[in-house]
Design a protein around this motif. Structure first.
Motif, PDB file in Angstrom:
ATOM      1  N   ILE A 113       0.857  -1.196   0.000  1.00 45.59           N
ATOM      2  CA  ILE A 113       0.000   0.000   0.000  1.00 45.59           C
ATOM      3  C   ILE A 113       0.889   1.240   0.000  1.00 45.59           C
ATOM      4  O   ILE A 113       0.662   2.193  -0.750  1.00 45.59           O
ATOM      5  N   GLY A 114       1.930   1.205   0.817  1.00 48.30           N
ATOM      6  CA  GLY A 114       2.831   2.343   0.925  1.00 48.30           C
ATOM      7  C   GLY A 114       3.483   2.677  -0.409  1.00 48.30           C
ATOM      8  O   GLY A 114       3.364   3.794  -0.908  1.00 48.30           O
ATOM      9  N   ILE A 115       4.114   1.679  -1.000  1.00 51.53           N
ATOM     10  CA  ILE A 115       4.841   1.927  -2.248  1.00 51.53           C
ATOM     11  C   ILE A 115       3.909   2.399  -3.353  1.00 51.53           C
ATOM     12  O   ILE A 115       4.081   3.455  -3.940  1.00 51.53           O
ATOM     13  N   PHE A 116       2.845   1.612  -3.599  1.00 50.61           N
ATOM     14  CA  PHE A 116       1.964   1.961  -4.711  1.00 50.61           C
ATOM     15  C   PHE A 116       1.173   3.227  -4.414  1.00 50.61           C
ATOM     16  O   PHE A 116       0.842   3.984  -5.307  1.00 50.61           O
ATOM     17  N   GLY A 117       0.916   3.451  -3.127  1.00 50.62           N
ATOM     18  CA  GLY A 117       0.206   4.660  -2.745  1.00 50.62           C
ATOM     19  C   GLY A 117       1.059   5.891  -2.984  1.00 50.62           C
ATOM     20  O   GLY A 117       0.569   6.928  -3.421  1.00 50.62           O
ATOM     21  N   LEU A 118       2.359   5.782  -2.692  1.00 56.48           N
ATOM     22  CA  LEU A 118       3.234   6.946  -2.829  1.00 56.48           C
ATOM     23  C   LEU A 118       3.579   7.228  -4.284  1.00 56.48           C
ATOM     24  O   LEU A 118       3.737   8.374  -4.684  1.00 56.48           O
ATOM     25  N   ILE A 119       3.704   6.162  -5.092  1.00 56.14           N
ATOM     26  CA  ILE A 119       3.969   6.390  -6.517  1.00 56.14           C
ATOM     27  C   ILE A 119       2.854   7.236  -7.103  1.00 56.14           C
ATOM     28  O   ILE A 119       3.080   8.119  -7.916  1.00 56.14           O
ATOM     29  N   GLY A 120       1.625   6.997  -6.645  1.00 53.31           N
ATOM     30  CA  GLY A 120       0.502   7.832  -7.028  1.00 53.31           C
ATOM     31  C   GLY A 120       0.246   7.818  -8.522  1.00 53.31           C
ATOM     32  O   GLY A 120       0.664   8.703  -9.260  1.00 53.31           O
TER      33      GLY A 120
END
Ligand SMILES: Nc1ncnc2c1ncn2[C@@H]1O[C@H](COP(=O)(O)OP(=O)(O)O)[C@@H](O)[C@H]1O
Ligand SMILES: [Mg+2]
Lengths: 366, 306
Positions: free
Chosen positions: A32-39
């Protein structure tokens, strides 16, 4: 009493096992963190190379107009440098413009047809196509203006506030479904194969306990974990990435229980097949990985070839993830997801039956 | 024998072509420590696991405390305690939690600390199994076998792989359990262990019981008697030694004398008197009693451990 104490002990063991915790919470947090931050929500930029050695004043105006289009990032250069940049993958498309692309309004000679050469990056076909479409539109408009034709159509664009479903809203429920799958499959497959290999199951059989009691305690523990896990992950999304839960929590938990049951069946089947703990990841990954990447967890399945979409629709994770997403991000109710529920129930029955036939608590009766 | 708590009759286990246990019959008496001694692969574990209801019997029967193991497995399991030859326990539970969990499997609340104290693992109550030494693991295994206050305890090679100190430690523990009147069935391939612990011993080889008796009676089977060995400061009359009461055979090499005697109590005083009269000083006297090793050798023509 036996089952209750067993469940409590099993829960303690689960929580103290770092490997289980990794699959249950840590990995989904990271995803969630990685894909959320890539945005993936940020407007996409299309890199366009423009080649025009000595553009006429009118052509330069046209180039400036291109630069005003918000999705374009314009790079100027010679045909050679831009082509090289495209080959490196730094350009999505390269427009090669003749110097006098635009007719000079003061000259009276009849306009000649000018040719714009476009090099498109096949690896980024979607972006290149968009660039070409915009270029065409712009050229058409110029043609019309030059011919002084009346404007027949006008598009009026109005912005309306909608329930904004962003990529992260799409992502989080999928990750929840995926991590429930991972938890159920891996924790059961690893732990039971380990018990079998170490002779712990045999030791348990030397007591008057019924094997069903032990299995029941294990299953109950996992179902409880699935509920808590779902709650924590959804909460994580809400607090960190401002996602929303539009549907009913009760329906979400019911869905998760059904999903967990389905994958527990798969976990027991795998530990029934695996002879040693070393064999577990190999067998489990064959089953789990394709589902993880093809069931529309990270990207909508619509970007996949049609035949693959068809196959994946029937695998257990897809209906689970879709239903969960529709309830969480869309606020769907029971009736709206009933087809998915039907598929999940079907899979649960199939996988649990398979588990009953493959998983042996007792030694083979020779 | 009316006080038999276990009756094993013509028990057989066949794996395809291979017969692991070939029709063994014996009884274990109430309160005794019964040993099954034999080399690896003799069929000890298989026999025991059929008695515990863990393995199906191919044929024959086991009656334990009046109940047929084949027909009433769960009732039998609830009155026995089991230590398997190779078993480990759950990780991620403390010893105390582990003992309590096993208690729950018998539907019983147990005083885990009390049990751990009995096996001297009290100070390890908060540790996990993976932090224990080999000897401690075996003691835990015995504690777990006692959670249901069993009438019969089965111990499968409890001391294999332990150092001598840990082995003696475990013998003491088994002695304490025995004193409480618990019937113990133990397998081992250490004859010394069988001699020390067991009231009666069944010697098993190639799937069959080849002898069953008290250790003393078994030792009589090795009819060679004791070997007495001593050093002398000057030559002695060997023929004279042979004629002494209780001495069966005598020979001398260098300054060492070897005697064979079935009744060392008779032979030894006579030997000392004889030496004194001849003016010979006896030094470094050693006596070797026959062991179960000799019995096994005598019965099978092979050594127990090879
Ligand atoms: N499941 C099995 N299938 C085939 N053979 C077996 C099986 N279990 C044990 N055996 C064989 O039966 C024999 C007796 O084994 P076991 O009872 O473990 O001997 P012991 O405990 O005296 O060392 C051995 O030769 C062993 O290989
Ligand atoms: Mg054995």
């Amino acid at each position: 009493m036996t089952t209750r104490i067993l469940t409590v002990s099993t829960l303690k063991m689960f929580v103290r096992n770092k490997q289980s915790l990794f699959f249950t919470l840590f990995m989904p947090f990271i995803f969630i963190g990685i894909f959320g931050l890539i945005g993936f929500d940020k407007p996409q930029v299309i890199d366009v190379g423009v080649v025009a050695q000595a553009p006429s004043a009118m052509t330069q105006t046209f180039i400036d107009a291109l630069g005003k289009i918000s999705v374009f990032k314009i790079h100027r250069g010679t045909a050679a440098t831009e082509k090289a940049a495209l080959q490196k993958g730094d350009r999505d498309a390269v427009f090669i413009l003749p110097n006098d692309l635009m007719p000079n309004p003061t000259t009276t000679s009849a306009p000649v047809t000018q040719t714009v050469t476009v090099l498109q990056n096949i690896a980024r076909a979607q972006q290149a196509q968009t660039a070409i479409t915009i270029l065409n539109q712009l050229l058409d408009k110029t043609t019309l203006q030059a011919a002084q034709a009346p404007t027949l159509f006008n598009v009026d664009i109005q912005s309306v506030n909608a329930k904004s479903v962003k990529y992260i809203d799409f992502l989080v429920p999928g990750i929840v479904a995926m991590s429930v799958m991972q938890m159920a499959v891996f924790s059961v497959a690893f732990v039971f194969t380990d018990y079998k290999e170490k002779g712990i199951l045999k030791r348990l059989l030397a007591t008057p306990m019924k094997p069903q009691q032990f299995v029941a305690a294990q299953v109950m523990t996992r179902l409880l974990v699935a509920i808590v896990q779902t709650f924590i992950l959804l909460l994580f999304g809400m607090l960190i990435f401002h996602t929303h839960v539009y549907g009913s929590w009760l329906l979400i938990f019911l869905l998760v229980l059904l999903g967990a049951l389905m994958f527990l069946g798969l976990g027991f089947t795998i530990s029934g097949i695996a002879k040693t703990v070393d064999a577990v990841p190999a067998i489990a990954n064959i089953v789990v990985f394709p589902m993880m990447f093809l069931s529309g967890i990270f990207f909508p399945t619509s970007s996949m070839p049609a035949w693959l979409q068809k196959i994946v629709t029937y695998l257990p994770l897809q209906p689970f993830a879709t239903a969960l997403r529709n309830v969480v991000a869309n606020g769907d109710g029971f009736m709206a997801i009933r087809t998915n529920l039907l598929w999940m129930t079907g899979w649960a029955i199939v996988l649990i039956t398979l588990a009953v036939f493959t998983f042996r608590f007792e030694e083979k009766r020779v | 024998m009316t006080d038999a708590i276990i009756k094993v009759t013509d028990l057989k286990k066949v794996y395809g072509e291979f017969t692991a246990v070939d029709g063994v019959t014996f009884e274990v008496r109430q309160g005794e420590t019964f040993g099954i001694l034999g080399p690896n692969g003799a069929g000890k574990t298989t026999t025991m696991e059929m008695m515990e209801g863990l393995k199906m019997m191919s044929s024959g029967s086991v009656i334990l405390d009046g109940k047929s193991v084949a027909k009433h497995v769960r009732e039998v399991k609830s009155i026995i305690g089991v230590q398997l030859q190779a078993s480990s326990f759950f990780d991620y539970l403390s010893l105390k939690e582990l003992v309590e969990t096993f208690g729950a499997l018998y539907g019983q609340k147990v005083d885990a600390m009390e049990l751990l104290r009995e096996v001297q693992l009290e100070e390890k109550a908060k540790s996990q199994v993976k932090e224990l030494s080999g000897g401690q693991k075996q003691r835990l295994s015995i504690a777990v076998a006692l959670v249901n206050k069993p009438k019969v305890v089965f111990l499968d090679e409890p001391t294999t792989g332990l150092d001598p100190q840990a082995r003696r430690n475990l013998w003491d523990l088994i002695g304490i359990i025995k004193k409480r009147g618990v019937t113990i069935v133990i397998t081992t391939h250490y004859m010394e262990e069988a001699e020390v612990l067991c009231d009666r011993i069944a010697i098993m080889d190639h799937a069959k019981i080849i002898a069953l008796d008290t250790p003393l009676n078994l030792l009589k089977l090795a009819d060679g008697g004791a070997t007495i060995e001593f050093h002398i400061n000057k030559p002695i009359d060997v023929a004279g030694l042979k004629g002494l009461p209780g001495v069966d055979d005598a020979k001398s090499e260098d300054h060492v004398v070897f005697l064979k005697s079935k009744v060392p109590a008779l032979a030894l005083p006579a030997v000392f008197t004889f030496a004194q009269q001849a003016g010979v000083t006896i030094q470094n006297l050693q006596m070797q009693q026959p062991t179960l090793e000799d019995v096994f050798l005598k019965l099978t023509g092979r050594r127990l451990r090879e």
